[in-house]
Enzyme design. Structure first.
Site, PDB file in Angstrom:
ATOM      1  N   ARG A  60      17.124  45.056   8.777  1.00 19.01           N
ATOM      2  CA  ARG A  60      18.064  46.132   8.445  1.00 19.01           C
ATOM      3  C   ARG A  60      19.445  45.832   9.020  1.00 19.01           C
ATOM      4  O   ARG A  60      19.561  45.136  10.019  1.00 19.01           O
ATOM      5  CB  ARG A  60      17.545  47.482   8.940  1.00 19.01           C
ATOM      6  CG  ARG A  60      17.223  47.562  10.410  1.00 19.01           C
ATOM      7  CD  ARG A  60      16.113  48.598  10.647  1.00 19.01           C
ATOM      8  NE  ARG A  60      15.894  48.897  12.049  1.00 19.01           N
ATOM      9  CZ  ARG A  60      15.190  48.136  12.874  1.00 19.01           C
ATOM     10  NH1 ARG A  60      14.670  47.003  12.461  1.00 19.01           N
ATOM     11  NH2 ARG A  60      15.022  48.501  14.131  1.00 19.01           N
ATOM     12  N   LYS A  66      18.318  48.871  20.728  1.00 16.57           N
ATOM     13  CA  LYS A  66      17.759  50.080  21.331  1.00 16.57           C
ATOM     14  C   LYS A  66      16.483  49.762  22.114  1.00 16.57           C
ATOM     15  O   LYS A  66      15.545  49.207  21.562  1.00 16.57           O
ATOM     16  CB  LYS A  66      17.453  51.096  20.230  1.00 16.57           C
ATOM     17  CG  LYS A  66      18.694  51.535  19.469  1.00 16.57           C
ATOM     18  CD  LYS A  66      18.328  52.452  18.314  1.00 16.57           C
ATOM     19  CE  LYS A  66      19.537  52.868  17.509  1.00 16.57           C
ATOM     20  NZ  LYS A  66      20.151  51.735  16.760  1.00 16.57           N
ATOM     21  N   ARG A 114      32.219  53.634  19.719  1.00 15.83           N
ATOM     22  CA  ARG A 114      33.056  52.782  18.848  1.00 15.83           C
ATOM     23  C   ARG A 114      34.540  53.120  18.975  1.00 15.83           C
ATOM     24  O   ARG A 114      35.312  52.955  18.039  1.00 15.83           O
ATOM     25  CB  ARG A 114      32.618  52.910  17.390  1.00 15.83           C
ATOM     26  CG  ARG A 114      31.209  52.457  17.193  1.00 15.83           C
ATOM     27  CD  ARG A 114      30.879  52.013  15.781  1.00 15.83           C
ATOM     28  NE  ARG A 114      29.470  51.695  15.765  1.00 15.83           N
ATOM     29  CZ  ARG A 114      28.528  52.431  15.185  1.00 15.83           C
ATOM     30  NH1 ARG A 114      28.858  53.508  14.494  1.00 15.83           N
ATOM     31  NH2 ARG A 114      27.269  52.097  15.280  1.00 15.83           N
ATOM     32  N   CYS A 135      32.871  58.270  22.527  1.00  9.40           N
ATOM     33  CA  CYS A 135      32.484  57.464  21.359  1.00  9.40           C
ATOM     34  C   CYS A 135      32.290  55.998  21.724  1.00  9.40           C
ATOM     35  O   CYS A 135      33.168  55.358  22.280  1.00  9.40           O
ATOM     36  CB  CYS A 135      33.546  57.569  20.277  1.00  9.40           C
ATOM     37  SG  CYS A 135      33.163  56.497  18.875  1.00  9.40           S
ATOM     38  N   ASP A 174      20.915  51.502  24.604  1.00  8.35           N
ATOM     39  CA  ASP A 174      21.342  50.352  23.812  1.00  8.35           C
ATOM     40  C   ASP A 174      21.676  49.257  24.822  1.00  8.35           C
ATOM     41  O   ASP A 174      22.591  49.427  25.628  1.00  8.35           O
ATOM     42  CB  ASP A 174      22.554  50.726  22.947  1.00  8.35           C
ATOM     43  CG  ASP A 174      22.400  50.205  21.529  1.00  8.35           C
ATOM     44  OD1 ASP A 174      22.246  48.974  21.393  1.00  8.35           O
ATOM     45  OD2 ASP A 174      22.423  51.007  20.586  1.00  8.35           O
ATOM     46  N   ARG A 200      21.632  43.010  13.542  1.00 11.49           N
ATOM     47  CA  ARG A 200      20.995  42.765  14.830  1.00 11.49           C
ATOM     48  C   ARG A 200      19.485  42.668  14.680  1.00 11.49           C
ATOM     49  O   ARG A 200      18.838  41.877  15.343  1.00 11.49           O
ATOM     50  CB  ARG A 200      21.337  43.901  15.797  1.00 11.49           C
ATOM     51  CG  ARG A 200      20.473  43.918  17.047  1.00 11.49           C
ATOM     52  CD  ARG A 200      21.070  44.684  18.182  1.00 11.49           C
ATOM     53  NE  ARG A 200      22.454  44.310  18.395  1.00 11.49           N
ATOM     54  CZ  ARG A 200      23.445  45.189  18.588  1.00 11.49           C
ATOM     55  NH1 ARG A 200      23.188  46.482  18.602  1.00 11.49           N
ATOM     56  NH2 ARG A 200      24.682  44.773  18.774  1.00 11.49           N
ATOM     57  N   TYR A 201      18.922  43.529  13.871  1.00 10.74           N
ATOM     58  CA  TYR A 201      17.470  43.558  13.685  1.00 10.74           C
ATOM     59  C   TYR A 201      17.143  42.787  12.412  1.00 10.74           C
ATOM     60  O   TYR A 201      17.951  42.732  11.485  1.00 10.74           O
ATOM     61  CB  TYR A 201      17.003  45.001  13.561  1.00 10.74           C
ATOM     62  CG  TYR A 201      17.298  45.858  14.771  1.00 10.74           C
ATOM     63  CD1 TYR A 201      16.583  45.681  15.955  1.00 10.74           C
ATOM     64  CD2 TYR A 201      18.290  46.832  14.738  1.00 10.74           C
ATOM     65  CE1 TYR A 201      16.847  46.468  17.066  1.00 10.74           C
ATOM     66  CE2 TYR A 201      18.564  47.623  15.841  1.00 10.74           C
ATOM     67  CZ  TYR A 201      17.840  47.444  17.005  1.00 10.74           C
ATOM     68  OH  TYR A 201      18.102  48.216  18.100  1.00 10.74           O
ATOM     69  N   CYS A 234      34.826  62.100  19.243  1.00 13.92           N
ATOM     70  CA  CYS A 234      34.018  62.412  20.413  1.00 13.92           C
ATOM     71  C   CYS A 234      34.555  61.589  21.580  1.00 13.92           C
ATOM     72  O   CYS A 234      34.746  60.379  21.452  1.00 13.92           O
ATOM     73  CB  CYS A 234      32.564  62.048  20.147  1.00 13.92           C
ATOM     74  SG  CYS A 234      31.984  62.674  18.559  1.00 13.92           S
ATOM     75  N   CYS A 293      36.907  59.632  11.541  1.00 14.50           N
ATOM     76  CA  CYS A 293      35.939  60.721  11.714  1.00 14.50           C
ATOM     77  C   CYS A 293      36.704  62.034  11.623  1.00 14.50           C
ATOM     78  O   CYS A 293      37.929  62.054  11.742  1.00 14.50           O
ATOM     79  CB  CYS A 293      35.260  60.643  13.075  1.00 14.50           C
ATOM     80  SG  CYS A 293      34.470  59.056  13.359  1.00 14.50           S
ATOM     81  N   ASP A 319      26.522  55.170  26.350  1.00 15.24           N
ATOM     82  CA  ASP A 319      26.898  53.765  26.519  1.00 15.24           C
ATOM     83  C   ASP A 319      28.063  53.636  27.497  1.00 15.24           C
ATOM     84  O   ASP A 319      28.931  54.509  27.556  1.00 15.24           O
ATOM     85  CB  ASP A 319      27.327  53.165  25.169  1.00 15.24           C
ATOM     86  CG  ASP A 319      26.162  53.042  24.203  1.00 15.24           C
ATOM     87  OD1 ASP A 319      25.047  52.723  24.657  1.00 15.24           O
ATOM     88  OD2 ASP A 319      26.365  53.268  22.990  1.00 15.24           O
TER      89      ASP A 319
END
Ligand SMILES: *Cc1c(COP(=O)(O)O)cnc(C)c1O
Ligand code: SF4
Length: 392
Positions: free
Chosen positions: A139, A360, A157, A155, A353, A135-136, A152, A148, A316
């Protein structure tokens, strides 16, 4: 090499620590017949014995009807999975316990609000090859696995994480390495998932080593929640391996002071002593950390274990997260009550986001009262005003 050999190898060393299990840890370990404190310290034991069933959890905590309905419905969405260590931090009697709210599903998560999305950060559409999000300009985010230790409930994702979802093959990794190799502007690779630290040292080393061999990759960072949910995973073998690939930066997902136990401090000490700079990422969550004093205390406790607060994320709009999302004003107020009122190192950046793939976007209080012809009128943290003459 099998990217999934998470559970296969016996650990070579188990970090020994002084002292005994805490009273809460003892309470939980007693539910596992034959388990010893050495098992408790073995991260693979913790993974194998994660709590995924309502009947098991019901023995540890007094489930509410909201939680029971949430657990019954969670299988189709994001599975419940709680390592015994993390479960020992839950308050058995208080459903508002901040640990419990993060890991035990509630029925609210089964309702999808109109503004909610399955991929709120638009990661899939910025993905040139499977596993990479570019996206950037300089990086990339490399999602190396989909497992995981604990899932969470908010989450971002949840579309991809969970036990038994898609798996990544060596060919997938090779395509990602090739993409990074052929894009010379990529100087920073953020290895995340899932949680990369659920993988074996061997696979993790393969990924880090391959990335570090790419001349234009200046450093690798790891995004993880493992030091919080499964601190036993931070073994001396792991840190010795990571040390060989210095500089490696690490961002750890922390949401509440209750997560910062002696055991977690021990894990963070091992990492920091190995020269890995530690940063935190915190998700702003209703009823968990949306109180400025709770958040400030978390930031202070992070600095005490050498973790530098990095980001606070607005939650999000992922499917079924409405009960976790706070007004944006709550986040801005938290920032207002941090800056100037406490150590600058304790002040992270609050970001949203941009839904759909904006990346961000920082938000915070406005300190510019007005901009005049030749000066700015500014206010400080205490509300006093100052003129700054702006050179022409
Ligand atoms: C968060 C994120 C990064 C890293 O952003 P930093 O501000 O450099 O920490 C990179 N790529 C994607 C897609 C991200 O979401
Ligand atoms: S650790 Fe991260 S990726 Fe895993 S469930 Fe939690 S928020 Fe999602």
């Amino acid at each position: 090499m099998n990217p999934l050999d998470t559970l296969n190898n016996k650990p070579k060393t188990i970090v020994k620590r002084n002292g005994h299990l805490t009273a809460q840890e003892n309470r939980v370990i007693n539910f596992f017949s034959d388990a010893t404190p050495l098992d408790w310290e073995d991260w693979r034991w913790q993974i194998r014995n994660r709590i995924t069933k309502k009947e098991v959890l019901a023995k540890l905590i007094k489930l509410t009807p909201k939680e029971e309905r949430g657990i019954d419905g969670s299988g189709t969405k994001l599975t419940m999975s709680i390592p015994p260590y993390f479960a020992s931090l839950m308050d058995p009697l208080n459903p508002a316990c901040p640990i419990r709210l993060q890991c035990v599903p509630q029925d609210d998560e089964l309702t999808i609000a109109p503004e909610e999305m399955s991929d709120p950060c638009g990661e899939d559409k910025n993905s040139p090859v499977h596993g990479l999000v570019h996206r950037y300009p300089d990086r990339v985010l490399f999602l190396v696995n989909e497992m995981c230790a604990m899932y969470c409930r908010y989450c971002t994702r949840s579309r991809m994480v969970g036990d038994g979802k898609r798996t990544l093959s060596m060919e997938t990794y090779n395509a990602a390495f090739e993409y990074i190799r052929s894009h010379k502007q990529i100087r920073d690779v953020l290895v995340s998932g899932g949680d990369p630290l659920t993988m074996s040292d061997r696979v993790l080393e393969h990924i880090i080593k391959t990335l570090k061999e790419i001349p234009h990759v200046e450093f690798v960072r790891i995004g993880t929640r493992i030091p919080v949910t499964l601190p036993q995973r931070v073994t001396t073998d792991l840190v010795n391996m990571l040390k060989r690939y210095s500089p490696i930066w690490m961002s750890i997902h922390f949401n509440h002071s209750k997560e910062i136990t002696k055991r977690v401090k021990f894990a963070c000490d091992l990492l920091a002593d190995s020269g890995i700079p530690l940063g935190s990422q915190t998700v702003l969550l209703k009823g968990i950390n949306d109180d400025p004093m709770v958040m400030k205390q978390l930031m202070h406790n992070l600095l005490k274990i050498r973790v530098r607060p990095y980001y606070i994320y607005q939650c999000d709009p992922i499917h079924g997260s409405k009960h976790f999302r706070t007004p944006v004003a709550a986040g801005i107020e938290i920032m207002e009550k941090l800056r100037g009122h406490t150590t600058g190192y304790a002040v992270p950046t609050y970001v949203i986001d941009g839904p759909g793939g904006g990346g961000k976007i920082p938000l915070g209080p406005n300190y510019v009262v007005s901009r005049e012809k030749d000066h700015y009128l500014l206010r400080n943290f205490a509300g006093q005003q100052f003129k700054y003459y702006d050179p022409q």
